[in-house]
Design an enzyme around this catalytic site. Sequence first.
Site, PDB file in Angstrom:
ATOM      1  N   HIS A  22       0.839  -1.210   0.000  1.00  9.19           N
ATOM      2  CA  HIS A  22       0.000   0.000   0.000  1.00  9.19           C
ATOM      3  C   HIS A  22       0.872   1.258   0.000  1.00  9.19           C
ATOM      4  O   HIS A  22       0.614   2.217  -0.729  1.00  9.19           O
ATOM      5  CB  HIS A  22      -0.902   0.030   1.244  1.00  9.19           C
ATOM      6  CG  HIS A  22      -1.959  -1.034   1.278  1.00  9.19           C
ATOM      7  ND1 HIS A  22      -2.258  -1.754   2.415  1.00  9.19           N
ATOM      8  CD2 HIS A  22      -2.795  -1.508   0.324  1.00  9.19           C
ATOM      9  CE1 HIS A  22      -3.235  -2.611   2.156  1.00  9.19           C
ATOM     10  NE2 HIS A  22      -3.579  -2.485   0.891  1.00  9.19           N
ATOM     11  N   LYS A  46     -18.441  -5.474   7.984  1.00 11.32           N
ATOM     12  CA  LYS A  46     -17.356  -6.255   8.593  1.00 11.32           C
ATOM     13  C   LYS A  46     -17.489  -6.161  10.107  1.00 11.32           C
ATOM     14  O   LYS A  46     -17.483  -5.072  10.672  1.00 11.32           O
ATOM     15  CB  LYS A  46     -16.007  -5.717   8.151  1.00 11.32           C
ATOM     16  CG  LYS A  46     -15.558  -6.323   6.839  1.00 11.32           C
ATOM     17  CD  LYS A  46     -14.064  -6.242   6.663  1.00 11.32           C
ATOM     18  CE  LYS A  46     -13.675  -6.782   5.306  1.00 11.32           C
ATOM     19  NZ  LYS A  46     -12.350  -6.364   4.873  1.00 11.32           N
ATOM     20  N   ARG A 101      -2.428  -6.357  -8.454  1.00  9.68           N
ATOM     21  CA  ARG A 101      -1.348  -7.306  -8.168  1.00  9.68           C
ATOM     22  C   ARG A 101      -1.318  -8.451  -9.154  1.00  9.68           C
ATOM     23  O   ARG A 101      -0.285  -9.027  -9.443  1.00  9.68           O
ATOM     24  CB  ARG A 101      -1.511  -7.888  -6.753  1.00  9.68           C
ATOM     25  CG  ARG A 101      -1.168  -6.924  -5.658  1.00  9.68           C
ATOM     26  CD  ARG A 101      -1.690  -7.363  -4.331  1.00  9.68           C
ATOM     27  NE  ARG A 101      -3.143  -7.305  -4.311  1.00  9.68           N
ATOM     28  CZ  ARG A 101      -3.880  -7.478  -3.231  1.00  9.68           C
ATOM     29  NH1 ARG A 101      -3.293  -7.748  -2.068  1.00  9.68           N
ATOM     30  NH2 ARG A 101      -5.183  -7.387  -3.294  1.00  9.68           N
ATOM     31  N   SER A 138      -3.276  -7.711   2.890  1.00  6.16           N
ATOM     32  CA  SER A 138      -3.663  -7.522   4.292  1.00  6.16           C
ATOM     33  C   SER A 138      -4.292  -8.785   4.855  1.00  6.16           C
ATOM     34  O   SER A 138      -4.060  -9.135   6.016  1.00  6.16           O
ATOM     35  CB  SER A 138      -4.666  -6.368   4.408  1.00  6.16           C
ATOM     36  OG  SER A 138      -4.078  -5.166   4.022  1.00  6.16           O
TER      37      SER A 138
HETATM   38  P1  ADP Z   1     -10.011  -3.446  -0.457  1.00  3.22           P
HETATM   39  O1  ADP Z   1     -10.623  -4.114   0.718  1.00  3.22           O
HETATM   40  O2  ADP Z   1     -10.749  -2.251  -0.941  1.00  3.22           O
HETATM   41  O3  ADP Z   1      -9.571  -4.346  -1.586  1.00  3.22           O
HETATM   42  P2  ADP Z   1      -7.255  -3.310   0.385  1.00  3.22           P
HETATM   43  O4  ADP Z   1      -6.803  -2.620   1.619  1.00  3.22           O
HETATM   44  O5  ADP Z   1      -7.104  -4.786   0.354  1.00  3.22           O
HETATM   45  O6  ADP Z   1      -8.720  -2.799   0.173  1.00  3.22           O
HETATM   46  O7  ADP Z   1      -6.502  -2.726  -0.884  1.00  3.22           O
HETATM   47  C1  ADP Z   1      -6.617  -1.369  -1.248  1.00  3.22           C
HETATM   48  C2  ADP Z   1      -5.990  -1.172  -2.619  1.00  3.22           C
HETATM   49  O8  ADP Z   1      -4.596  -1.450  -2.537  1.00  3.22           O
HETATM   50  C3  ADP Z   1      -6.532  -2.093  -3.706  1.00  3.22           C
HETATM   51  O9  ADP Z   1      -6.562  -1.387  -4.929  1.00  3.22           O
HETATM   52  C4  ADP Z   1      -5.513  -3.194  -3.793  1.00  3.22           C
HETATM   53  O10 ADP Z   1      -5.463  -3.776  -5.086  1.00  3.22           O
HETATM   54  C5  ADP Z   1      -4.241  -2.415  -3.511  1.00  3.22           C
HETATM   55  N1  ADP Z   1      -3.218  -3.276  -2.959  1.00  3.22           N
HETATM   56  C6  ADP Z   1      -3.353  -4.167  -1.975  1.00  3.22           C
HETATM   57  N2  ADP Z   1      -2.191  -4.792  -1.724  1.00  3.22           N
HETATM   58  C7  ADP Z   1      -1.283  -4.260  -2.592  1.00  3.22           C
HETATM   59  C8  ADP Z   1       0.108  -4.516  -2.863  1.00  3.22           C
HETATM   60  N3  ADP Z   1       0.770  -5.443  -2.205  1.00  3.22           N
HETATM   61  N4  ADP Z   1       0.704  -3.780  -3.825  1.00  3.22           N
HETATM   62  C9  ADP Z   1      -0.001  -2.848  -4.523  1.00  3.22           C
HETATM   63  N5  ADP Z   1      -1.309  -2.580  -4.327  1.00  3.22           N
HETATM   64  C10 ADP Z   1      -1.948  -3.271  -3.379  1.00  3.22           C
END
Ligand code: ADP
Length: 169
Positions: A22, A46, A101, A138
């Site tokens: 992120h 959630k 990803r 996450s």
């Molecule tokens: P959501 O629950 O909305 O998917 P996340 O917190 O999982 O939220 O992810 C937020 C954004 O960050 C999404 O666009 C996701 O694709 C991107 N993202 C998550 N992990 C990574 C990573 N390792 N590298 C780049 N982008 C990421």
Amino acid sequence: MGRNLVRSALFPGSFDPPTRGHLDLVSRGLAVFDSVTVAIAQNIDKQPASQMFSPEERVALWRECLDERAADASLSVCTFSGLVVDFCRERGHDVILRGLRNGVDFQYEFQMALTNRQLSGVETVFLLASPENAFVSSSLIRDVVRHGGDVTAFVPDPVARALRERPKP
Ligand code: ADP
């Protein structure tokens, strides 16, 4: 065709917890956009029990993570509820920023981006994950932590610290 090169991006997500992936996306987003706002979803469906950190704790963690990269007026963090496109327009952001990803992300994001554009006209801009972070998620981090594993390599230092200091269940 009108051109407006000032671009403010909204980066929405759950970020439970924020990861190195992120943070990398935000840093790279700042090379593309004038400003990036991280928006943490207050996800009503959630259950708090399934969350690692509350949305407010995630805001505090993000702020700590961003401070470490020299605080920048073009970066901010907030929470939001409701439709992301409504929030985006209310706050005057130009685009939604999301990360990709792999193909699984693409399937989901493709549908979401087209729905959001249809609902509001707001465009979504994607940055590809850096190869070293492309496997980091996450949800996997939550699983590893729940089973007592060390996730230091996957999360920014303030998040690693907060995870160590959390009361054990
Ligand atoms: P959501 O629950 O909305 O998917 P996340 O917190 O999982 O939220 O992810 C937020 C954004 O960050 C999404 O666009 C996701 O694709 C991107 N993202 C998550 N992990 C990574 C990573 N390792 N590298 C780049 N982008 C990421």
